[in-house]
Structure formats: C-alpha cells, structure tokens
Write a protein that holds these residues in place. Structure first.
Motif, PDB file in Angstrom:
ATOM      1  N   GLU A   1       2.597  -3.636  -7.594  1.00  0.00           N
ATOM      2  CA  GLU A   1       2.985  -2.227  -7.604  1.00  0.00           C
ATOM      3  C   GLU A   1       2.230  -1.454  -8.674  1.00  0.00           C
ATOM      4  OE1 GLU A   1       7.146  -1.638  -7.840  1.00  0.00           O
ATOM      5  OE2 GLU A   1       7.567  -2.969  -6.169  1.00  0.00           O
TER       6      GLU A   1
ATOM      7  N   GLY B   1      -8.272  -5.048  -2.538  1.00  0.00           N
ATOM      8  CA  GLY B   1      -7.260  -4.452  -1.667  1.00  0.00           C
ATOM      9  C   GLY B   1      -5.982  -5.257  -1.632  1.00  0.00           C
ATOM     10  N   VAL B   2      -6.101  -6.572  -1.572  1.00  0.00           N
ATOM     11  CA  VAL B   2      -4.917  -7.435  -1.570  1.00  0.00           C
ATOM     12  C   VAL B   2      -4.180  -7.325  -2.901  1.00  0.00           C
ATOM     13  CG1 VAL B   2      -4.174  -9.858  -1.569  1.00  0.00           C
ATOM     14  CG2 VAL B   2      -5.787  -9.041   0.154  1.00  0.00           C
TER      15      VAL B   2
ATOM     16  N   ILE C   1      -4.149  -4.803  -5.010  1.00  0.00           N
ATOM     17  CA  ILE C   1      -3.500  -3.498  -5.110  1.00  0.00           C
ATOM     18  C   ILE C   1      -2.275  -3.425  -4.200  1.00  0.00           C
ATOM     19  CG2 ILE C   1      -3.808  -1.043  -4.572  1.00  0.00           C
ATOM     20  CD1 ILE C   1      -6.665  -1.300  -5.611  1.00  0.00           C
ATOM     21  N   THR C   2      -2.345  -4.057  -3.043  1.00  0.00           N
ATOM     22  CA  THR C   2      -1.226  -4.038  -2.108  1.00  0.00           C
ATOM     23  C   THR C   2      -0.018  -4.806  -2.648  1.00  0.00           C
ATOM     24  OG1 THR C   2      -2.726  -3.889  -0.233  1.00  0.00           O
ATOM     25  CG2 THR C   2      -0.505  -4.638   0.239  1.00  0.00           C
ATOM     26  N   PHE C   3      -0.254  -5.956  -3.259  1.00  0.00           N
ATOM     27  CA  PHE C   3       0.857  -6.802  -3.675  1.00  0.00           C
ATOM     28  C   PHE C   3       1.345  -6.542  -5.097  1.00  0.00           C
ATOM     29  CE2 PHE C   3      -0.850  -9.416  -0.169  1.00  0.00           C
ATOM     30  CZ  PHE C   3       0.281  -9.379   0.626  1.00  0.00           C
TER      31      PHE C   3
END
Length: 74
Positions: free
Chosen positions: A26, A19-20, A22-24
């Motif tokens: 693009e 999750g981290v 994918i979040t950081f």
C-alpha cells in the motif's frame, strides 16, 4: 539488434516487478513519497502534492540501474 531485444525484455521484466511491488504494498518502501524535499500543501478544499525529492531519488536509482545494464549488455 540482438542486444536491443535483450534490453527491452529486461526493461519489461523490471516494469512487471515494479508493478507487482506497487500493487501489493500500500505504501512505498523506504519512505518514498514522504521525503523531506517533497512539497505538500493542504488547504481547506485544496491539496497539492509534488514529490520533488522522491523524483530525484528515483531518477538517480534508475540511472544507476541503466548504467549497470548497459555495461553488461555490451
């Protein structure tokens, strides 16, 4: 039951890491989401995208990870 608890914690940690990432980031690394077998159709007012090859690659990688995890939790 102790092994099950450790496995659930490990899966949770892996999900948080994913999750981290994918979040950081693009775009997904290593070309995931843009592989040659992915289906992408774009018309005038219609876009269809089905990541077939990406799904297969992720399935193989996750299967290998779970096989390795199951060998260490025994």
């Amino acid at each position: 039951m102790e092994g099950l608890g450790k496995t659930i914690i490990l899966i949770g940690v892996l999900l948080v890491i994913i999750g981290v990432l994918i979040t950081f980031f693009e775009k997904l690394p290593f070309g995931l989401g843009r592989l040659p077998g992915d289906i992408y159709i774009k018309r005038d007012n219609f876009t269809f995208y089905f990541p077939l090859a990406t799904s297969i690659v992720l399935s193989i990688v996750l299967s290998l990870i779970f096989i390795i995890i199951s060998r260490f939790t025994k």
